[in-house]
Design an enzyme around this catalytic site. Structure first.
Site, PDB file in Angstrom:
ATOM      1  N   ASP A  92      -8.174  -6.663   0.295  1.00 57.94           N
ATOM      2  CA  ASP A  92      -7.257  -7.005   1.382  1.00 57.94           C
ATOM      3  C   ASP A  92      -7.910  -6.599   2.690  1.00 57.94           C
ATOM      4  OD1 ASP A  92      -6.648  -3.977   1.035  1.00 57.94           O
ATOM      5  OD2 ASP A  92      -5.720  -4.546   2.927  1.00 57.94           O
TER       6      ASP A  92
ATOM      7  N   ASP B 255       0.859  -1.182   0.000  1.00 55.74           N
ATOM      8  CA  ASP B 255       0.000   0.000   0.000  1.00 55.74           C
ATOM      9  C   ASP B 255       0.903   1.242   0.000  1.00 55.74           C
ATOM     10  OD1 ASP B 255       0.985   0.151   2.545  1.00 55.74           O
ATOM     11  OD2 ASP B 255      -0.926  -0.154   3.551  1.00 55.74           O
TER      12      ASP B 255
ATOM     13  N   CYS C 112     -13.481 -28.823   6.223  1.00 54.99           N
ATOM     14  CA  CYS C 112     -12.398 -27.882   5.928  1.00 54.99           C
ATOM     15  C   CYS C 112     -11.067 -28.630   5.839  1.00 54.99           C
ATOM     16  CB  CYS C 112     -12.326 -26.809   7.014  1.00 54.99           C
ATOM     17  SG  CYS C 112     -10.931 -25.683   6.827  1.00 54.99           S
TER      18      CYS C 112
ATOM     19  N   CYS D  67      -8.064 -27.503   6.254  1.00 55.11           N
ATOM     20  CA  CYS D  67      -6.928 -26.784   6.841  1.00 55.11           C
ATOM     21  C   CYS D  67      -6.241 -27.592   7.946  1.00 55.11           C
ATOM     22  CB  CYS D  67      -7.362 -25.414   7.354  1.00 55.11           C
ATOM     23  SG  CYS D  67      -7.979 -25.405   9.051  1.00 55.11           S
TER      24      CYS D  67
ATOM     25  N   HIS E 211      -7.096 -21.333   9.751  1.00 50.50           N
ATOM     26  CA  HIS E 211      -8.476 -21.685   9.412  1.00 50.50           C
ATOM     27  C   HIS E 211      -9.228 -20.501   8.789  1.00 50.50           C
ATOM     28  CE1 HIS E 211     -12.491 -23.311   9.408  1.00 50.50           C
ATOM     29  NE2 HIS E 211     -12.864 -22.130   9.893  1.00 50.50           N
TER      30      HIS E 211
ATOM     31  N   CYS F 209      -8.475 -28.065  11.124  1.00 51.39           N
ATOM     32  CA  CYS F 209      -9.656 -28.929  11.065  1.00 51.39           C
ATOM     33  C   CYS F 209      -9.322 -30.384  10.750  1.00 51.39           C
ATOM     34  CB  CYS F 209     -10.643 -28.370  10.049  1.00 51.39           C
ATOM     35  SG  CYS F 209     -11.230 -26.721  10.491  1.00 51.39           S
TER      36      CYS F 209
HETATM   37 ZN   LIG Z   1     -10.279 -25.267   8.987  1.00 45.61          ZN
END
Ligand SMILES: [Zn+2]
Length: 393
Positions: free
Chosen positions: A279, A105, A317, A319, A348, A322
């Site tokens: 963002d 930025d 999920c 990730c 997550h 999870c």
């Molecule tokens: Zn997750």
């Protein structure tokens, strides 16, 4: 696939692969932004690495969340560790060991929102560091020089943001100055391997917003940032501002980036209105506060009921949280203030957000976004960014 439109800048190329449908049911579109360090599928969300780190994550973990581009803050890196030091150490990509695209930025927002003393004059802004009170000065030329030293893929012109709710004369004055600073930023920018985006201001006033959009779009930038939103406006006010700005860019082949927006519901609304890039610190910030985003809403892991919950935060999920850990374990980690809590929760929420963007891209690609809006809104939950921030404060 032959692009519907293609913009070739000096270093960036933007292909619109799926344009908005002719029936006007959405202004959303699918595109591909080619940058020196990689390709970014749009619509896309950029996690924020304020201090050359997405808080709590290393670069490999950032990549596993699905991130393809990150944002780094010029103001913070200028103050600490210093842009010249980063340049001596090989530039920002090498310094933080992130090989993908980086957008910096301009520092304008932080100078105005974080600096204690801030005196704006026609030439630039004098401000006090929020770290040690030392006095510094940013001009458009200096903000560009700092970003050139950092070596980001995309630099952004220096602007003067104001609160969306500011009086009209304040917005008009800042918008006119932003236009003069946009021209100075373009004149100052020299780095041949870095794209440069300009920033539209204009607050919530339709006339000022339209005038700023026309002015900035008339300059040879590589992309158009829509600034001065994601502040203290309501979602309806933001949508109205987008409904003024984006139609004026309908024939413009460059990417459009709405700065600072981060809740899934808000992202969906803005994509539907024709925005390509976003963002925000929001997904990571609320994660560190034990708020986990899941389809249809959120879980507050500080709630005692999760201490005995053996289920994952989100069953489907993929990730790192999870796949292996229970809500009970994460709830325990937060109570014990263990560092792993912040890392897993951040992974997550970023995975959820970036997966949500991928779902939006698929719907746009299939031509079903308008029909899928209700389902996507339900997945996003009904919370806007402000509601999420207020409730987790
Ligand atoms: Zn997750």
């Amino acid at each position: 696939m032959t692009p519907a439109s293609s913009f070739q800048g000096r270093v960036a190329r933007y292909d619109v692969l799926v344009p908005p449908p002719a029936d006007g049911s959405t202004r959303g579109r699918v595109g591909r932004l080619h940058l020196p360090h990689g390709v970014v599928e749009t619509p896309q969300f950029m996690p924020v690495g304020t201090n050359a780190t997405v808080k709590a994550l290393d670069p490999d973990e950032i990549a596993t969340t699905g991130a393809s581009i990150i944002l780094a803050n010029t103001y913070h890196l200028y103050l600490r560790p210093g842009h010249e030091r980063i340049q001596r150490l090989g530039g920002l990509h090498r310094f933080m060991a992130w090989d993908g695209p980086i957008l910096t930025d301009s520092g304008g927002f932080q100078v105005v929102s974080l600096g204690d003393l801030r005196v704006v004059d026609e030439d630039g802004v004098t401000f006090r560091s929020h770290l040690d009170g030392s006095v510094h000065r940013f001009t458009p030329e200096h903000a560009i020089a700092v970003q050139e030293a950092l070596g980001s893929d995309v630099a952004v012109a220096f602007d003067q943001p104001v609160r969306p709710s500011s009086p009209r004369e304040v917005v008009a004055d800042a918008t006119a100055r932003t236009h003069r600073w946009a021209e100075r930023s373009l004149d100052a920018h020299q780095r041949a391997d870095q794209a440069l985006f300009g920033i539209v201001q204009g607050g919530l006033d339709p006339e000022l917003r339209a005038g700023s959009t026309r002015f900035i779009a008339g300059l040879p930038f590589d992309g158009i940032c829509i600034g001065g939103l994601a502040g203290d406006e309501t979602p309806d006010q933001r949508n109205e501002a987008l409904d003024v700005a984006v139609p004026l860019l309908a024939g413009d082949p460059r990417p459009r980036y709405l700065m600072g927006l981060g809740s899934p519901a808000d992202l969906l609304d803005a994509v539907h209105r024709g925005v390509d890039l976003f963002d925000s610190v929001l997904p990571a910030r609320v994660a560190r506060n034990a708020t986990l985003w899941v389809p249809g809403g959120k879980l507050n892991l500080r709630n005692t009921r999760y201490l005995d919950d053996p289920e994952p935060v989100q069953a489907d999920c993929p990730c790192a949280l999870c796949r292996r850990f229970s809500r009970a374990y994460l709830a325990h980690l937060f109570r014990a203030q263990e560092l792993l809590a912040y890392r897993l929760a951040t992974i997550h929420n970023l995975t959820f957000t970036l997966d949500f963007m991928a779902r939006i891209r698929r719907a746009l690609g299939a031509g079903t976004l308008a029909a899928d809006l209700l389902e996507l809104r339900q997945r996003a939950g009904r919370l806007s960014g402000r509601e999420v921030a207020d409730k987790s404060a």
